[in-house]
Scaffold this active site. Structure first.
Site, mmCIF file in Angstrom:
data_model
loop_
_atom_site.group_PDB
_atom_site.id
_atom_site.type_symbol
_atom_site.label_atom_id
_atom_site.label_comp_id
_atom_site.label_asym_id
_atom_site.label_seq_id
_atom_site.Cartn_x
_atom_site.Cartn_y
_atom_site.Cartn_z
ATOM 1 N N CYS A 122 0.825 -1.215 0.000
ATOM 2 C CA CYS A 122 0.000 0.000 0.000
ATOM 3 C C CYS A 122 0.859 1.265 0.000
ATOM 4 O O CYS A 122 0.339 2.370 -0.157
ATOM 5 C CB CYS A 122 -0.938 0.011 1.199
ATOM 6 S SG CYS A 122 -2.261 -1.190 1.042
ATOM 7 N N TYR A 151 -3.577 4.433 5.556
ATOM 8 C CA TYR A 151 -2.703 3.288 5.855
ATOM 9 C C TYR A 151 -1.377 3.332 5.077
ATOM 10 O O TYR A 151 -0.301 3.119 5.630
ATOM 11 C CB TYR A 151 -3.483 2.008 5.527
ATOM 12 C CG TYR A 151 -2.745 0.721 5.740
ATOM 13 C CD1 TYR A 151 -2.432 0.274 7.015
ATOM 14 C CD2 TYR A 151 -2.384 -0.075 4.652
ATOM 15 C CE1 TYR A 151 -1.772 -0.927 7.201
ATOM 16 C CE2 TYR A 151 -1.729 -1.284 4.826
ATOM 17 C CZ TYR A 151 -1.423 -1.698 6.103
ATOM 18 O OH TYR A 151 -0.770 -2.891 6.288
ATOM 19 N N LYS A 194 -9.046 -9.837 4.552
ATOM 20 C CA LYS A 194 -8.660 -9.528 3.179
ATOM 21 C C LYS A 194 -9.350 -10.519 2.242
ATOM 22 O O LYS A 194 -10.004 -11.471 2.677
ATOM 23 C CB LYS A 194 -7.137 -9.573 3.061
ATOM 24 C CG LYS A 194 -6.509 -8.394 3.809
ATOM 25 C CD LYS A 194 -5.015 -8.324 3.638
ATOM 26 C CE LYS A 194 -4.348 -9.243 4.621
ATOM 27 N NZ LYS A 194 -2.915 -9.328 4.434
ATOM 28 N N THR A 223 -6.811 -7.020 -9.929
ATOM 29 C CA THR A 223 -5.761 -8.050 -9.754
ATOM 30 C C THR A 223 -4.860 -7.749 -8.553
ATOM 31 O O THR A 223 -4.709 -6.599 -8.137
ATOM 32 C CB THR A 223 -4.856 -8.130 -11.000
ATOM 33 O OG1 THR A 223 -4.288 -6.842 -11.218
ATOM 34 C CG2 THR A 223 -5.626 -8.598 -12.211
ATOM 35 N N ARG A 289 -2.532 -4.591 -8.808
ATOM 36 C CA ARG A 289 -1.293 -4.479 -8.012
ATOM 37 C C ARG A 289 -0.577 -5.815 -8.070
ATOM 38 O O ARG A 289 -1.187 -6.857 -7.828
ATOM 39 C CB ARG A 289 -1.628 -4.136 -6.566
ATOM 40 C CG ARG A 289 -0.423 -4.231 -5.647
ATOM 41 C CD ARG A 289 -0.803 -3.926 -4.208
ATOM 42 N NE ARG A 289 -1.159 -2.538 -4.034
ATOM 43 C CZ ARG A 289 -1.972 -2.083 -3.069
ATOM 44 N NH1 ARG A 289 -2.525 -2.913 -2.228
ATOM 45 N NH2 ARG A 289 -2.230 -0.797 -2.968
#
Ligand code: GKE
Length: 336
Positions: A122, A151, A194, A223, A289
């Protein structure tokens, strides 16, 4: 192999922290484990460890207490979760900056020999993640800075804090950018889960209720690369023992869409194809990502081993077992 050391693991009650504690304990180290969560919410809890339950590491006095006489410190602690959590709790996420800052100060005072910080994918620039299939993110792609709001900014700032503590005070640091780690003994319900755990849970529920559909956030075409926990721990320890001190990707090479991940879960669990109900108003995060692993292969001679079909099967089986124990209640690990 790290052996015979005194090691503090902060965030030891959490998913990655729990697995790391297990491994370092088995390798013959003395472990001190701390987590803000009370005992009943720790995913893994070992008897022959000095456990500090309900310990808030945002308080520097706690950091000073537990870093005393330690050789190494692993900071695996932050207030986090999947997209459902980080998109709606930015202020909470950013406060984890206090954990890393106070720990580093305490490590400097107590002359810790090496410090590990668990950063995240992130931290990468969002504008480089706008297409479904992207080239893997290289470590340089974190700059110019435009990370995930909340975050991601905390992670990027804390990475830099580590760097400056090393430059200015000589504390050796190691920083991993984790790419969506999944596996058993992690969150699968309650809002922080997640995608891998959430989708396993949804398929389990569909099977249990003989339902023919599941809800999917977004259009399923987004993705990611997902990394199984055992590979994550191996990569982390190799990094820790290396002499590489800049942030580095710890991820897999297996880029998949969310739709592909659901197909894998269905295949390995022999579930008949479920109808996807796409929820376009749910948190989606970046469009694409994935982890570029050229650097990590070069400097650590490490690559992931466990493929998604194997890792998701293990994760699915563990979650199913937990759900069977819990009935319809929230998981015993979920502090709601
Ligand atoms: N959580 C979740 N739950 N995500 C779902 C679901 C669901 O039921 N259905 C589809 N998705 C989609 C999300 O909309 C998102 O596009 C994708 O799966 C991945 O979501 P995620 O696993 O929650 O988190 P991200 O990969 O977007 O982001 C995470 O990245 C890690 C680092 O790679 C972060 O939340 C951090 O947990 C972490 O640092």
């Amino acid at each position: 192999m790290i052996k015979g050391k005194k090691i503090l693991i902060v965030g030891a009650g959490g998913f990655i922290g729990g697995h790391l504690t297990n491994r370092l304990l088995n390798d013959g180290n003395t472990i001190v484990a701390a987590d803000i969560k009370p005992k009943e919410y720790w995913f893994q809890d070992f008897d022959n460890v000095e456990n500090h339950y309900s310990m808030d590491m945002k308080d520097i006095n706690n950091c000073r207490l537990v870093t005393k006489k330690m050789d190494f410190v692993f900071n695996m602690a932050c207030n986090m979760g999947g997209m459902g959590f980080i998109e709606n709790n930015k202020a909470e996420c950013m406060q984890s900056v206090l954990i890393n800052t106070n720990l580093l100060i305490a490590c400097k005072e107590n002359e810790i020999k090496k410090y590990f910080f668990s950063s995240s994918a992130c931290a990468y620039n969002k504008t480089k993640q706008q297409e479904v299939f992207i080239e893997g993110l290289k470590e340089d792609d974190a700059y110019p800075a435009d990370p995930e709001d909340g975050y991601g900014w905390e992670k990027l700032f804390s990475e830099r804090m580590c760097r400056h503590f090393m430059e200015d005070y000589g504390i050796p640091v190691r920083v991993a950018r984790y790419h969506n780690i999944y596996g058993p003994y992690g969150t699968y319900d309650g809002g922080r889960e997640k995608a891998p755990a959430a989708l396993c849970r949804k398929v389990i529920m569909a099977n249990k209720n003989s339902d023919d559909k599941i809800e999917v956030w977004g259009d399923g075409m987004q993705t990611r690369t997902f990394l199984y926990i055992d590979d994550c721990i191996e990569g982390t320890l190799r990094l820790f023992e290396s002499d590489y001190s800049d942030p580095i990707n710890i991820g897999s090479d297996e880029q998949v869409s969310i739709n592909q991940m659901i197909e894998i879960i269905e295949a390995v669990t022999k579930t008949k194809k479920l109808k996807r109900i796409y929820q376009l108003d749910k948190p989606k995060g970046v469009r694409g990502r994935s982890s570029n692993n050229d650097l990590v292969k070069k400097v650590l001679n490490w690559s992931f081993k466990i493929k998604l079909n194997e890792g998701l099967k293990k994760t699915y089986d563990w979650i199913k077992e937990e759900m069977n124990k819990q009935g319809t209640n929230l998981s015993r690990f979920t502090k709601s």
